[in-house]
Design a protein around this motif. Structure first.
Motif, short mmCIF file in Angstrom:
data_model
loop_
_atom_site.label_atom_id
_atom_site.label_comp_id
_atom_site.label_asym_id
_atom_site.label_seq_id
_atom_site.Cartn_x
_atom_site.Cartn_y
_atom_site.Cartn_z
N UNK A 1 0.71 -1.32 -0.12
CA UNK A 1 -0.09 -0.01 0.00
C UNK A 1 0.93 1.26 0.07
N UNK A 2 0.33 2.19 -0.32
CA UNK A 2 0.98 3.58 -0.36
C UNK A 2 1.26 4.09 0.85
N UNK A 3 2.56 4.92 1.09
CA UNK A 3 2.87 5.44 2.41
C UNK A 3 2.01 6.58 2.24
N UNK A 4 1.21 6.81 3.33
CA UNK A 4 0.36 8.02 3.37
C UNK A 4 1.10 9.18 3.64
N UNK A 5 0.49 10.39 2.74
CA UNK A 5 0.92 11.59 2.73
C UNK A 5 2.00 11.92 1.66
N UNK A 6 2.29 10.71 1.02
CA UNK A 6 3.13 10.70 -0.06
C UNK A 6 2.71 10.38 -1.35
N UNK A 7 1.58 9.76 -1.24
CA UNK A 7 0.97 9.58 -2.53
C UNK A 7 -0.36 10.01 -2.70
N UNK A 8 -0.83 10.69 -3.75
CA UNK A 8 -2.24 11.06 -3.86
C UNK A 8 -3.20 10.01 -3.95
N UNK A 9 -4.43 9.96 -3.09
CA UNK A 9 -5.44 8.89 -3.51
C UNK A 9 -6.11 8.97 -4.67
N UNK A 10 -6.81 8.05 -4.98
CA UNK A 10 -7.47 8.02 -6.44
C UNK A 10 -8.66 8.76 -6.25
N UNK A 11 -9.29 9.13 -7.33
CA UNK A 11 -10.52 9.68 -7.38
C UNK A 11 -11.68 8.44 -6.98
N UNK A 12 -12.65 8.78 -6.16
CA UNK A 12 -13.45 8.07 -5.81
C UNK A 12 -14.26 7.29 -6.78
N UNK A 13 -14.60 7.87 -7.85
CA UNK A 13 -15.53 7.52 -9.18
C UNK A 13 -14.39 7.52 -10.40
N UNK A 14 -15.17 6.79 -11.26
CA UNK A 14 -14.57 6.53 -12.57
C UNK A 14 -15.32 6.95 -13.46
N UNK A 15 -14.70 7.52 -14.80
CA UNK A 15 -15.78 7.61 -16.05
C UNK A 15 -15.89 6.60 -16.87
N UNK A 16 -15.16 5.56 -16.42
CA UNK A 16 -15.22 4.41 -17.66
C UNK A 16 -14.63 3.29 -17.29
N UNK A 17 -15.30 2.13 -17.34
CA UNK A 17 -14.71 0.63 -16.94
C UNK A 17 -14.46 -0.09 -18.13
N UNK A 18 -13.11 -0.62 -18.20
CA UNK A 18 -12.92 -1.32 -19.32
C UNK A 18 -12.41 -2.80 -18.62
N UNK A 19 -13.47 -4.01 -19.06
CA UNK A 19 -12.92 -5.16 -18.54
C UNK A 19 -12.33 -6.01 -19.55
N UNK A 20 -11.31 -6.50 -19.22
CA UNK A 20 -10.33 -7.15 -20.42
C UNK A 20 -10.52 -8.64 -19.59
N UNK A 21 -11.13 -9.36 -20.54
CA UNK A 21 -10.92 -10.83 -20.25
C UNK A 21 -9.58 -11.42 -20.80
N UNK A 22 -8.96 -12.32 -19.90
CA UNK A 22 -7.53 -12.84 -20.27
C UNK A 22 -7.75 -14.36 -20.74
N UNK A 23 -7.36 -14.36 -22.00
CA UNK A 23 -7.86 -15.99 -22.63
C UNK A 23 -6.59 -16.26 -23.51
N UNK A 24 -6.40 -17.54 -23.53
CA UNK A 24 -5.62 -18.10 -24.58
C UNK A 24 -6.54 -18.78 -25.56
N UNK A 25 -6.16 -18.47 -27.02
CA UNK A 25 -6.97 -18.79 -28.05
C UNK A 25 -6.07 -19.46 -29.26
N UNK A 26 -7.06 -19.76 -30.37
CA UNK A 26 -6.24 -20.14 -31.42
C UNK A 26 -6.76 -19.33 -32.79
N UNK A 27 -6.01 -18.65 -33.46
CA UNK A 27 -6.28 -18.32 -34.67
C UNK A 27 -5.54 -18.81 -35.98
#
Lengths: 585, 585
Positions: B365-391
């Motif tokens: 975890x971050x050392x308090x007072x040394x790293x800015x905390x994140x915004x509480x909300x997000x503008x966009x969520x991208x979900x990335x399913x990691x899979x092994x496939x064939x092409x």
């Protein structure tokens, strides 16, 4: 008398055609045959191959090592789209023996006519094959040829040709000869640039049509059959099948990295009829000496005992061999093609019988009436002393004590765009110190490095005297096959010792062969003459890949001011980046 | 409160600085420390090395593999002139962890920010190191990193710094961890692209500061000591010498091709104080789990028995190991540094104790007072399913069933010059089929290939949910270290199984660490948040080289319209050749 006859027999008239090439675009060439376009795609990639039974990463074209043969007809426009899929390695392919009249940017030489093509990119070579004959293609980039990037080009006479090939035969076949290393081009290049110098050594195998046989047991028992397996069918010997009684034309090309060969077919004579695309005043021989970069056509009559097979063999000459001979099966139909001949393969001539090698070189003369004789006089004589030297502790090869270093900007573009800082603008030396002792290790082995070029007057006649000498090892002088791009030269003569320009040298000005590659023998000289009638800038170099890599080359510029600006595809490296438009479009 | 304090503690204010970076050139950066310029030359060449006693052609920088450490001070402008002497191979070097604010063209990623640099050419990287911490550099081209092209970057606080490093120590030392294959990058790439798929296998050796020990006897008796020799002093173990009683900061970077490690020093605890350039709320551990692309600083007190030496070890975790542990000597001065410890090396934790690995990730975890905390909300969520496939019969790695194929024209230039045909203009998927069973081999393993990119609103907050799944092998899910270029992200959480967006997931929004690389565990998820505040186009990819090569990557574009036109040096490949001025100057 049709145009083709003209092209074949009176090459000097070509100069007019060349002018036409330059004045009009290629589509406007005044040719009398059907102007066929051969559109080819070469996908270049690394593949695991077992050419000599040992698993090695090789460069393949459309999956093949050696690459596919290009079969064209005289007058064809050949377009080759080279797709580079070599992951991180660039590529450049030279069309060896094709003069590229009017298309110097398609000569395929990195640092000279183009920036090498990057992975993911496609480069389109486009050129006219204006003469029938046997040629070859191969990588002309770093040490890349060694990885197997090579193949054969055959240019046939058009069917409607008024004058047929002057020697009748039934079938037309191909033989690609090469040598094969297990080290990668990167390992070889790193060794050659090491201090102390680390020689690449003799090849592991000799290949006939891409097939050889390494003695896997040399690798020890810990190397499994997935790495080396002498019974792998992928490395079964090449087969030359013949029908009894028929006559075969074999087009033979040597693509070796290092080796000079003697090629022979057990129990069969060969009639030499073509050399580097020129008709030969035919002669019969038991064995053909062939040097890297040379092509020959020989005729073989299948008139021996048809109940058995024979050996076709190559053995190393001109260097003390440590590689087993290469073997193929000369198979009389309908015998099984894997039936071994009942006799042991012929050992071939001894490696250091230089007299026999020179004798064959002297025997190769042009077929009268088919090749223009050379001019009786020359405008300029350039003498090139071939020596092995050192520069800052690195071993190098030099001409008149200058070892060539290729620049990162291609000469052709530097010339066209006046990038005077892209290469050394000084004149390279035309001769060497007459007191130089060619029979001794140089007293001062230091050479200088330069990227300077020879500028030849357009349409002038130039003689090159290649003068051999002792290497850095006592009592050693090597054989160097010299290859000229963009031109053929007349081979005026060979001699032993120092070339004597005072009068006792006799040139063959009557019926010298025209070739693009010719050997220089140990402690000897070779004299060439050519007309600088092809606008552009052209390599002249030892065709031994490691010698070329170590600076054994020269550049001949002439008439480059007449050349159109090279295509964008040829640029992208070195100082050519300057021409990238730096404002947003 | 000086500027440096601002830079370190309140990164959000950086947005203003970033605007300044864009509006003014780099020389005009309003920094309060001395604006030092560090001008370095990296000559890149192939060299034979014996890193694990086995002779292998490696890529060296100025003769060294791993390359030299770049030691800079916060605020420095670093200029690295990379001279490519790789004969036929191009090069691109990424400065991993350096955000390249205002200099996206210096990120060193082939196909993304530049054309790779050709042999004979020099490419100049120029960037500001705006934050103290431990970073790294490495090749970002094909499979080239595997050949050893990597090193460490350390950015120190300026001496006049008002606020010192929050954890006192006496000495600052470096440890580069890597794995080592005897196959070349070309052999690996060819295997990975083969049908049927040919996996590269586990590495032959593990290296600590470029030194390992291969068991040469595995090669059999026919392999001589010039190829493999366990007594070669060039591969004697790395030594970490300490003075009794002192405290050492070890900056540890993992540059592995494949392996995840546990690192430990026998008999010594480590205090973890930095991760990827961010201060950690320090914690004590016996062993540090470290994934490819991560850096840590740990403090070690040399307070054990000073009459003996100890082992420093790495062992493979997260994959079933078949490579012996890597060993170095933790040497108490004045004992001889080659004196072996009297105890056997600790074996390290078992490879598949995922719970223990996740536990450590959660502890960072971050050392308090040394790293800015994140915004509480997000503008966009991208979900990335990691899979092994064939092409088309090839094995690939995919995100939401799309396997990325990098184009031959760099994205940054395609974007700036509106080359819309240089890459797929469609939108890549933001999520996957919610019915997908992450615990099974995919029923339909086919994936599609695309070069499409995610376009992010400039300055927006973006969440990435990495979702792991089963591979093509039953009961198998692999660990993937994900690395983001151009930004740090907050690590909001890790979890087991499918990510549940309906509410039972608890993010750490209080003191999450900021990192550039983070693991995704088998069958688990990892949630990240970042602000898209760095104009350009940036890679996000699995840091396992073969996974990246097989398409496990995404691209995030934002604010690229604000970026100046990239330098000419970045062009020359693909469609950028279009911009070569085709009229003679």
């Amino acid at each position: 008398m049709g145009c083709l006859f003209l092209l074949q027999n009176i090459p000097r008239i070509l100069t007019m055609f060349q002018a036409a090439f330059l004045l009009f675009s290629l589509v406007n060439i005044p040719i009398c045959v059907e102007a066929r376009v051969l559109n080819l795609t070469f996908e270049v990639s690394y593949q695991f191959k077992y050419l000599d039974c040992y698993k090695k990463l090789s460069i393949a074209i459309n999956g093949m090592t050696p690459g596919p043969t290009i079969s064209a007809v005289q007058g064809d426009t050949v377009i080759v789209n080279v797709i580079n899929n070599l992951v991180m390695e660039n590529v450049a392919i030279h069309w060896h023996g094709i003069r590229q009249i009017g298309t110097p940017w398609s000569d395929g030489t990195d640092s000279v006519t183009q920036c090498a093509t990057m992975p993911g990119d496609t480069f389109t070579y486009k050129f006219v094959v204006d003469r029938p004959g046997t040629y070859m293609y191969h990588s002309h980039y770093g040490m890349q040829r060694e990885a197997g990037l090579y193949g054969l080009i055959r240019v046939s006479l058009p069917k409607e040709q008024s004058e047929p090939f002057p020697f009748p035969y039934d079938y037309d076949r191909e033989i690609i000869l090469s040598d094969w290393y297990h080290d990668t081009p990167y390992e070889q290049a790193t060794n050659l640039s090491s201090i102390p110098f680390q020689w690449i050594g003799e090849p592991q195998s000799l290949l006939i049509n891409g097939r050889g046989k390494y003695n896997c047991s040399l690798l020890g028992s810990s190397v499994g059959p997935e790495i080396c397996n002498a019974t792998n069918p992928l490395c079964s010997p090449a087969v030359l099948t013949v029908i009894p009684g028929k006559t075969y034309r074999y087009r033979i090309a040597s693509l070796t990295s290092l080796s000079s060969f003697s090629f022979q077919i057990e129990g069969h004579n060969m009639t030499v009829v073509e050399a580097d695309g020129t008709y030969v005043d035919s002669f019969i021989t038991q064995n053909l000496y062939i040097y890297s970069g040379e092509t020959y056509s020989v005729l073989v009559n299948a008139t021996q005992d048809p109940t058995r097979n024979y050996w076709a063999t190559i053995n190393v000459v001109a260097r003390k061999p440590s590689t087993p001979n290469g073997l193929a099966i000369f198979n009389y139909y309908p015998n099984h093609f894997h039936k071994l001949p009942p006799t042991p393969p012929p050992p071939g001539p001894i490696w250091n019988d230089t007299a026999s090698q020179v004798k064959q070189s002297l025997a190769i003369k042009a077929l009268r009436g088919h090749v223009e004789p050379p001019p009786n006089t020359t405008d300029r004589v350039i003498t090139l002393l071939n020596t092995q030297n050192t520069i800052n502790g690195n071993y190098r090869w030099s001409l008149n004590n200058v070892s060539h270093s290729l620049p990162s900007t291609p000469y052709l573009i530097a010339l066209k765009r006046n990038l005077t800082d892209a290469f050394d603008q000084s004149q390279p030396p035309e001769d060497y110190d007459p007191s130089y002792d060619i029979y001794s290790v140089p007293k001062n082995p230091n050479a200088t490095s330069s990227s300077s070029i020879y500028r030849l007057k357009f349409n002038s006649t130039v003689d090159i005297i290649l003068q051999n000498a002792n290497t850095l090892t006592e009592n050693s002088s090597e054989t160097h096959p010299w290859h000229l791009h963009g031109h053929d030269f007349w081979v005026l003569g060979f001699g032993d010792g120092k070339f004597n320009s005072t009068g006792d040298v006799k040139y063959n000005l009557d019926n010298p062969i025209m070739k693009n590659t010719v050997p220089l023998y140990p402690y000897g000289w070779t004299a060439l003459r050519f007309r600088a009638d092809n606008p552009g800038i052209w390599l002249f170099h030892c065709h031994i890949e490691s010698h070329f890599y170590l600076g054994m080359l020269a550049l001949f510029e002439s008439g480059s001011e007449m050349v159109a600006d090279p295509p964008q595809a040829n640029m992208g490296c070195g100082e050519t980046k300057r021409f990238i438009n730096s404002t947003l479009g």
